[in-house]
Design a protein around this motif. Structure first.
Motif, mmCIF file in Angstrom:
data_model
loop_
_atom_site.group_PDB
_atom_site.id
_atom_site.type_symbol
_atom_site.label_atom_id
_atom_site.label_comp_id
_atom_site.label_asym_id
_atom_site.label_seq_id
_atom_site.Cartn_x
_atom_site.Cartn_y
_atom_site.Cartn_z
ATOM 1 N N GLY A 146 0.811 -1.213 0.000
ATOM 2 C CA GLY A 146 0.000 0.000 0.000
ATOM 3 C C GLY A 146 0.845 1.263 0.000
ATOM 4 N N GLU A 147 0.323 2.302 -0.647
ATOM 5 C CA GLU A 147 1.031 3.577 -0.774
ATOM 6 C C GLU A 147 0.464 4.660 0.139
ATOM 7 O OE1 GLU A 147 3.743 3.755 -2.633
ATOM 8 O OE2 GLU A 147 3.431 1.623 -3.072
ATOM 9 N N PHE A 148 -0.447 4.266 1.036
ATOM 10 C CA PHE A 148 -1.046 5.240 1.953
ATOM 11 C C PHE A 148 -0.097 5.428 3.142
ATOM 12 C CE2 PHE A 148 -4.323 6.530 5.148
ATOM 13 C CZ PHE A 148 -4.857 7.606 4.460
ATOM 14 N N VAL A 149 1.064 6.005 2.865
ATOM 15 C CA VAL A 149 2.130 6.128 3.859
ATOM 16 C C VAL A 149 2.671 7.554 3.837
ATOM 17 C CG1 VAL A 149 2.770 3.697 3.691
ATOM 18 C CG2 VAL A 149 3.898 5.369 2.214
ATOM 19 N N LEU A 150 3.423 7.894 4.871
ATOM 20 C CA LEU A 150 4.047 9.207 4.925
ATOM 21 C C LEU A 150 5.116 9.329 3.845
ATOM 22 C CD1 LEU A 150 4.522 9.628 8.778
ATOM 23 C CD2 LEU A 150 2.944 10.934 7.339
ATOM 24 N N THR A 151 5.251 10.518 3.303
ATOM 25 C CA THR A 151 6.328 10.777 2.350
ATOM 26 C C THR A 151 7.653 10.871 3.096
ATOM 27 O OG1 THR A 151 5.927 13.160 2.538
ATOM 28 C CG2 THR A 151 4.814 11.982 0.744
ATOM 29 N N LYS A 152 8.744 10.749 2.343
ATOM 30 C CA LYS A 152 10.066 10.781 2.957
ATOM 31 C C LYS A 152 10.288 12.083 3.707
ATOM 32 C CE LYS A 152 14.949 10.028 1.929
ATOM 33 N NZ LYS A 152 15.953 9.746 0.847
ATOM 34 N N ASP A 153 9.921 13.181 3.071
ATOM 35 C CA ASP A 153 9.983 14.493 3.735
ATOM 36 C C ASP A 153 8.585 14.813 4.257
ATOM 37 O OD1 ASP A 153 12.711 14.915 3.078
ATOM 38 O OD2 ASP A 153 12.113 15.484 1.052
ATOM 39 N N VAL A 154 8.380 14.643 5.557
ATOM 40 C CA VAL A 154 7.048 14.807 6.138
ATOM 41 C C VAL A 154 6.653 16.281 6.120
ATOM 42 C CG1 VAL A 154 5.607 14.389 8.158
ATOM 43 C CG2 VAL A 154 7.473 12.809 7.618
ATOM 44 N N PRO A 155 5.480 16.614 5.545
ATOM 45 C CA PRO A 155 5.048 18.018 5.494
ATOM 46 C C PRO A 155 4.870 18.612 6.887
ATOM 47 C CG PRO A 155 3.730 16.636 4.029
ATOM 48 C CD PRO A 155 4.536 15.709 4.882
ATOM 49 N N ASN A 156 4.982 19.917 6.964
ATOM 50 C CA ASN A 156 4.830 20.609 8.252
ATOM 51 C C ASN A 156 3.380 20.751 8.675
ATOM 52 O OD1 ASN A 156 7.583 21.055 8.807
ATOM 53 N ND2 ASN A 156 7.630 22.794 7.384
ATOM 54 N N GLU A 157 2.457 20.626 7.721
ATOM 55 C CA GLU A 157 1.037 20.753 8.035
ATOM 56 C C GLU A 157 0.295 19.559 7.438
ATOM 57 O OE1 GLU A 157 -0.083 24.553 6.480
ATOM 58 O OE2 GLU A 157 0.764 25.651 8.164
ATOM 59 N N LEU A 158 -0.351 18.792 8.307
ATOM 60 C CA LEU A 158 -1.042 17.573 7.888
ATOM 61 C C LEU A 158 -2.502 17.628 8.316
ATOM 62 C CD1 LEU A 158 1.646 14.932 8.921
ATOM 63 C CD2 LEU A 158 0.891 15.377 6.578
ATOM 64 N N LEU A 159 -3.381 17.170 7.428
ATOM 65 C CA LEU A 159 -4.798 17.039 7.744
ATOM 66 C C LEU A 159 -5.215 15.607 7.446
ATOM 67 C CD1 LEU A 159 -7.648 18.107 8.414
ATOM 68 C CD2 LEU A 159 -7.870 18.750 5.995
ATOM 69 N N PHE A 160 -5.798 14.946 8.456
ATOM 70 C CA PHE A 160 -6.293 13.584 8.298
ATOM 71 C C PHE A 160 -7.815 13.598 8.361
ATOM 72 C CE2 PHE A 160 -2.066 13.195 10.180
ATOM 73 C CZ PHE A 160 -1.459 12.278 9.333
ATOM 74 N N LEU A 161 -8.457 12.997 7.355
ATOM 75 C CA LEU A 161 -9.906 12.862 7.328
ATOM 76 C C LEU A 161 -10.223 11.373 7.372
ATOM 77 C CD1 LEU A 161 -10.774 15.419 4.480
ATOM 78 C CD2 LEU A 161 -10.746 15.824 6.948
ATOM 79 N N ALA A 162 -10.869 10.927 8.445
ATOM 80 C CA ALA A 162 -11.176 9.507 8.625
ATOM 81 C C ALA A 162 -12.670 9.323 8.783
ATOM 82 C CB ALA A 162 -10.448 8.953 9.851
ATOM 83 N N GLY A 163 -13.171 8.220 8.242
ATOM 84 C CA GLY A 163 -14.579 7.877 8.407
ATOM 85 C C GLY A 163 -14.720 6.439 8.845
ATOM 86 N N GLY A 164 -15.363 6.192 9.999
ATOM 87 C CA GLY A 164 -15.590 4.827 10.478
ATOM 88 C C GLY A 164 -14.304 4.056 10.670
ATOM 89 N N SER A 165 -14.226 2.860 10.061
ATOM 90 C CA SER A 165 -13.026 2.035 10.210
ATOM 91 C C SER A 165 -11.847 2.566 9.418
ATOM 92 C CB SER A 165 -13.330 0.594 9.778
ATOM 93 O OG SER A 165 -13.780 0.560 8.433
ATOM 94 N N GLY A 166 -12.046 3.632 8.652
ATOM 95 C CA GLY A 166 -10.940 4.277 7.954
ATOM 96 C C GLY A 166 -9.927 4.903 8.895
ATOM 97 N N ILE A 167 -10.212 4.895 10.187
ATOM 98 C CA ILE A 167 -9.266 5.430 11.158
ATOM 99 C C ILE A 167 -8.046 4.528 11.313
ATOM 100 C CG2 ILE A 167 -10.319 4.291 13.157
ATOM 101 C CD1 ILE A 167 -8.736 7.821 13.058
ATOM 102 N N THR A 168 -8.152 3.243 10.948
ATOM 103 C CA THR A 168 -7.092 2.289 11.296
ATOM 104 C C THR A 168 -5.730 2.625 10.680
ATOM 105 O OG1 THR A 168 -7.911 0.737 9.621
ATOM 106 C CG2 THR A 168 -8.655 0.416 11.871
ATOM 107 N N PRO A 169 -5.611 2.869 9.363
ATOM 108 C CA PRO A 169 -4.284 3.224 8.848
ATOM 109 C C PRO A 169 -3.818 4.589 9.332
ATOM 110 C CG PRO A 169 -5.919 3.460 7.123
ATOM 111 C CD PRO A 169 -6.615 2.809 8.288
ATOM 112 N N ILE A 170 -4.773 5.498 9.542
ATOM 113 C CA ILE A 170 -4.414 6.831 10.045
ATOM 114 C C ILE A 170 -3.880 6.735 11.470
ATOM 115 C CG2 ILE A 170 -5.421 9.049 10.753
ATOM 116 C CD1 ILE A 170 -7.118 8.908 8.185
ATOM 117 N N HIS A 171 -4.465 5.856 12.275
ATOM 118 C CA HIS A 171 -3.961 5.638 13.634
ATOM 119 C C HIS A 171 -2.502 5.177 13.594
ATOM 120 C CE1 HIS A 171 -3.265 3.039 17.219
ATOM 121 N NE2 HIS A 171 -3.845 4.049 17.843
ATOM 122 N N SER A 172 -2.193 4.274 12.668
ATOM 123 C CA SER A 172 -0.813 3.798 12.537
ATOM 124 C C SER A 172 0.129 4.931 12.129
ATOM 125 C CB SER A 172 -0.754 2.667 11.503
ATOM 126 O OG SER A 172 0.556 2.165 11.366
#
Length: 361
Positions: free
Chosen positions: A133-159
């Protein structure tokens, strides 16, 4: 009691029995069911109730497990009703945690999600594949991040949030988590523990069905984003949740750097149609012809008739169900495009029959 595999139904099975790896697996399995030289087997160390319809399975894999990146998913194979079934689940733990965690929410019509929630207990074994899967942080992590999760979509974001915590992230991150009600918040204690430990993270719970005083209500909208996100135009966005939420997010965030991970139930990614009559599907390896209506995915219509090809994600991501179409026309349900009439590889989980077909199945 297990027996030695001396008796087989045909020559293919007998030849397979002579393979060293197969014999090694047999003898290792006698010593310890988790031991294998061919399969990633994971013992269920514990089962954690997250909500009334979601559980976290804590897993100890064998030595074949190669690890993962935060945000990736893993194929999980179980045997249900005498057949092996594979589905993909995001890992909710951090790569350096002692054990793997997958957090599974029961879904209406979800064969494997319901089986895992109802039947799996401490001491059971699951078979895993390699993480991807490619739903991962980029090598250079941005200074401003927004996560939008719905229901069980929280699981990869939690990681991913646990990864940011581990690297001592110095930027700013905001999580908007859309759930039905306060009681449906998955991984709540861990999320709040991360937020408490990290001054870079702000969490907003937004309830779609049962409002709660002090919290926002509704679905993802421009108004919700305007209310909670002041730096939207400068944020890198990660979106994971049901299809309608993702579609809305991508339209609202057009022009921004967005990564998305789409979780669908069987049939959600498909446009069902009503047709007159049937089409013939000739399975060349099985030497049989069946009739399907061509109203849903080929995979679903085959399963409806008791034929169960290999499949995994059922949404066109994992390519487990790829087979060769020798003749005939199909529609790709992920984009609505029709195929050529000649030979090509197709994914039967997101292909609908438009004419008589010959498939290498």
């Amino acid at each position: 009691m297990k027996t030695f595999p001396f008796i087989y139904n045909g020559p293919r099975e007998f030849i397979q029995s002579l393979q060293p790896k197969e014999w090694a697996d047999f003898f290792l399995g006698e010593l310890n069911p988790r031991f294998s030289v061919t399969a990633i087997k994971a013992k269920v160390v514990s089962v954690i109730d997250e909500t009334s319809d979601a559980k976290t399975l804590v897993l100890k894999p064998n030595w074949l497990w190669k690890g993962f990146q935060s945000g990736q998913h893993v194929p999980v194979t179980v045997e249900i009703g005498g057949r092996r079934v594979t589905r993909f689940f995001s890992l909710s733990s951090h790569p350096k945690d002692k054990y793997l965690h997958i957090t599974v929410k029961r879904q209406k019509g979800g064969l494997v999600s319901n089986f895992l929630n109802q039947n799996i207990k401490t001491g059971d074994l699951l078979e895993l594949g390699e993480a991807s899967g490619e739903f991962v942080l980029t090598k250079d992590v941005p200074n401003e991040l927004l996560f939008l999760a719905g229901g069980s979509g929280i699981t990869p974001i939690h990681s991913i949030l646990k990864e940011l915590q581990a690297i001592k992230y110095s930027g700013k991150a905001k999580l908007l988590y859309f759930v039905r009600s306060y009681d449906d918040i998955i991984l709540k204690s861990s999320l709040e523990s991360i937020a408490k430990d990290a001054n870079w993270l702000t969490i907003h719970y937004i309830f779609s069905e049962i409002p709660k005083e002090g919290f926002s209500s509704g679905f993802l909208s421009k108004e919700i984003l305007d209310q909670h996100v002041s730096n939207l135009k400068t944020s890198s966005v990660y979106v994971c949740g049901p299809s309608p939420m993702q579609t809305k997010a991508l339209s609202l965030l057009e022009g921004l750097p967005v990564k998305s991970e789409l979780f669908l139930l069987p049939g959600q990614n498909q446009t069902n149609v009503k047709k007159e009559g049937t089409v013939d599907v000739f399975l060349t390896l099985s030497h049989k012809t069946i009739q399907v209506k061509g109203e849903r995915s080929i995979l679903e219509e085959l399963e409806e008739q008791g034929i169960y090809p290999q499949s995994g994600c059922r949404m066109g991501i994992c390519h487990t169900c790829v087979c060769k179409k020798q003749t005939g026309e199909v529609t790709d349900l992920s984009n609505g495009e029709k195929s050529q009439l000649g030979e090509e590889n197709i994914q039967i989980c997101v292909s609908r029959a438009e004419s008589n077909l010959e498939l290498e199945l």
